[in-house]
Scaffold this motif. Structure first.
Motif, PDB file in Angstrom:
ATOM      1  N   ILE A  40      19.492   0.619   6.307  1.00 30.18           N
ATOM      2  CA  ILE A  40      20.301   1.078   5.177  1.00 30.18           C
ATOM      3  C   ILE A  40      21.689   0.459   5.230  1.00 30.18           C
ATOM      4  CG2 ILE A  40      21.402   3.104   4.140  1.00 30.18           C
ATOM      5  CD1 ILE A  40      18.958   4.737   5.024  1.00 30.18           C
ATOM      6  N   LEU A  41      22.294   0.407   6.402  1.00 32.43           N
ATOM      7  CA  LEU A  41      23.634  -0.155   6.533  1.00 32.43           C
ATOM      8  C   LEU A  41      23.659  -1.649   6.223  1.00 32.43           C
ATOM      9  CD1 LEU A  41      25.060   1.660   9.696  1.00 32.43           C
ATOM     10  CD2 LEU A  41      25.744   1.949   7.312  1.00 32.43           C
ATOM     11  N   ILE A  42      22.628  -2.366   6.625  1.00 26.01           N
ATOM     12  CA  ILE A  42      22.566  -3.798   6.314  1.00 26.01           C
ATOM     13  C   ILE A  42      22.510  -3.997   4.802  1.00 26.01           C
ATOM     14  CG2 ILE A  42      21.152  -5.880   6.489  1.00 26.01           C
ATOM     15  CD1 ILE A  42      20.314  -4.898   9.288  1.00 26.01           C
ATOM     16  N   ASN A  43      21.688  -3.216   4.128  1.00 28.12           N
ATOM     17  CA  ASN A  43      21.613  -3.297   2.669  1.00 28.12           C
ATOM     18  C   ASN A  43      22.959  -2.981   2.022  1.00 28.12           C
ATOM     19  OD1 ASN A  43      18.764  -3.655   1.252  1.00 28.12           O
ATOM     20  ND2 ASN A  43      18.393  -2.591   3.189  1.00 28.12           N
ATOM     21  N   LEU A  44      23.620  -1.944   2.505  1.00 29.78           N
ATOM     22  CA  LEU A  44      24.925  -1.566   1.949  1.00 29.78           C
ATOM     23  C   LEU A  44      25.968  -2.643   2.211  1.00 29.78           C
ATOM     24  CD1 LEU A  44      25.061   2.237   2.913  1.00 29.78           C
ATOM     25  CD2 LEU A  44      24.693   1.252   0.643  1.00 29.78           C
ATOM     26  N   ALA A  45      25.933  -3.236   3.398  1.00 34.47           N
ATOM     27  CA  ALA A  45      26.908  -4.272   3.736  1.00 34.47           C
ATOM     28  C   ALA A  45      26.749  -5.485   2.825  1.00 34.47           C
ATOM     29  CB  ALA A  45      26.746  -4.677   5.196  1.00 34.47           C
ATOM     30  N   VAL A  46      25.502  -5.923   2.611  1.00 37.28           N
ATOM     31  CA  VAL A  46      25.262  -7.061   1.721  1.00 37.28           C
ATOM     32  C   VAL A  46      25.720  -6.726   0.308  1.00 37.28           C
ATOM     33  CG1 VAL A  46      23.476  -8.517   0.676  1.00 37.28           C
ATOM     34  CG2 VAL A  46      23.344  -7.927   3.106  1.00 37.28           C
ATOM     35  N   PHE A  47      25.457  -5.516  -0.146  1.00 34.09           N
ATOM     36  CA  PHE A  47      25.844  -5.083  -1.483  1.00 34.09           C
ATOM     37  C   PHE A  47      27.361  -5.126  -1.654  1.00 34.09           C
ATOM     38  CE2 PHE A  47      26.941  -1.436  -4.324  1.00 34.09           C
ATOM     39  CZ  PHE A  47      26.425  -1.952  -5.505  1.00 34.09           C
ATOM     40  N   VAL A  48      28.083  -4.595  -0.672  1.00 35.36           N
ATOM     41  CA  VAL A  48      29.550  -4.569  -0.749  1.00 35.36           C
ATOM     42  C   VAL A  48      30.124  -5.974  -0.707  1.00 35.36           C
ATOM     43  CG1 VAL A  48      31.642  -3.852   0.481  1.00 35.36           C
ATOM     44  CG2 VAL A  48      29.744  -2.244   0.211  1.00 35.36           C
ATOM     45  N   VAL A  49      29.607  -6.817   0.159  1.00 34.49           N
ATOM     46  CA  VAL A  49      30.101  -8.195   0.255  1.00 34.49           C
ATOM     47  C   VAL A  49      29.888  -8.931  -1.065  1.00 34.49           C
ATOM     48  CG1 VAL A  49      29.701 -10.434   1.340  1.00 34.49           C
ATOM     49  CG2 VAL A  49      29.863  -8.385   2.752  1.00 34.49           C
TER      50      VAL A  49
END
Length: 298
Positions: A27-36
């Motif tokens: 979940i955090l990897i998905n969120l990080a890519v989304f924010v970037v």
């Protein structure tokens, strides 16, 4: 919908330091890519380089055209960690968390990773296969691309419903609903929309749903065909992790234990040694290291 001791925020603290926490890490990897991507989109667009942002996203999304895919084969993985719409990632991550928690509780954390990865891969392959084989999609092949974690999420969702069909979620306005009905509803909804504007995404959903169902059925027969996912990930992790300075080798006793060690104590030591064999000495807790040290003096 689903709650288990402790809050969600607590689970996200030190997510990559806690063992067996792969669900939150995904979940955090998905969120990080989304924010970037959001940050890049804003700055590049304001700076007059919006086209460059489009090129970046193009390197992450899965094309249906096989020729394009051959030049960007990594997109079969990157596409299911990439989102651009807020509600798209919100609902994907909520469903992944709710149903993924059931998989973690009953099958272990590694199985969530396996289902998410094989679901994403199967969904992507199904998307490309159908678009290139069925005449109905021929006029879309040249420009259609896909992104989002939905195929992996569908794999986890259907897997949980296959494993625990009568498990009940409390849904707002509806009350208690068995998860098998939730899974059936969303699979049918995707099937009904395979001739709509998001046909590629819906086809990927069906591919992910199928592999989630099939994986659990095979697992129940003793066949874990997704084991290669964890083996591959462990190999990649090993490339970047520091090796433990302490190397422990051991041989389990074949029939009996030393007279100075009780059967229970020996079982604890064997468990600790198994843990070292699988995850290394640094994975031991302080108490486990102390038990191992004391046992070595006997």
């Amino acid at each position: 919908m689903y709650q288990q001791g402790g809050g969600i925020l607590d689970e996200f603290k030190n997510a990559f330091k806690r063992p067996n926490n792969e669900l939150i890490q995904i979940i955090l990897i998905n969120l990080a890519v989304f924010v970037v991507l959001i940050i890049l989109k804003v700055f590049l667009t304001l700076g007059g380089s919006g086209a460059f942002y489009g090129d970046i996203v193009r390197q992450l999304t899965l094309p249906s055209d096989l020729g394009d895919f051959l030049f960007r084969p990594w997109t079969i993985v990157t596409y299911f960690f990439t989102h651009e719409g807020f509600f798209h990632i919100l609902f994907n991550m909520l469903f992944l968390y709710w149903f993924g928690k059931l998989i973690v509780e009953y099958l272990g954390s590694h199985k969530v990773v396996v289902l998410y990865i094989i679901g994403g891969l199967t969904g992507g392959l199904f998307f490309m296969l159908i678009y290139n084989l069925l005449p109905y999609f021929q006029d879309r092949v040249a420009y259609s691309v896909m992104l989002g974690a939905s195929a992996g999420v569908y794999a986890v969702t259907v897997a949980a419903a296959t494993l625990l069909p009568n498990y009940t979620f409390m849904l707002m306005f509806l009350g208690p609903v068995k998860i098998k009905y939730i899974a059936i509803f969303y699979v049918f909804l995707s099937f009904a929309q395979t001739v709509g504007d998001n046909a590629g995404g819906e086809l990927a959903h069906l591919g992910g749903a199928f592999i989630g169902f099939y994986y659990i059925k095979q697992l129940q027969q003793g066949n874990d065909f997704g084991r290669w996912v964890i083996t591959t990930m462990d190999w990649f992790k090993g490339l970047f992790e520091k090796k433990s300075k302490i190397k422990v080798t051991y041989k389990k006793p074949k029939s009996s234990v030393k007279t100075t060690t009780s059967k229970t104590e020996q079982e604890e030591i064997d468990h600790i040694l198994d843990k070292i064999s699988e995850s290394g000495y640094d994975s031991l807790s302080k108490d486990e290291k102390e038990k191992l040290f004391n046992a070595s003096k006997n």
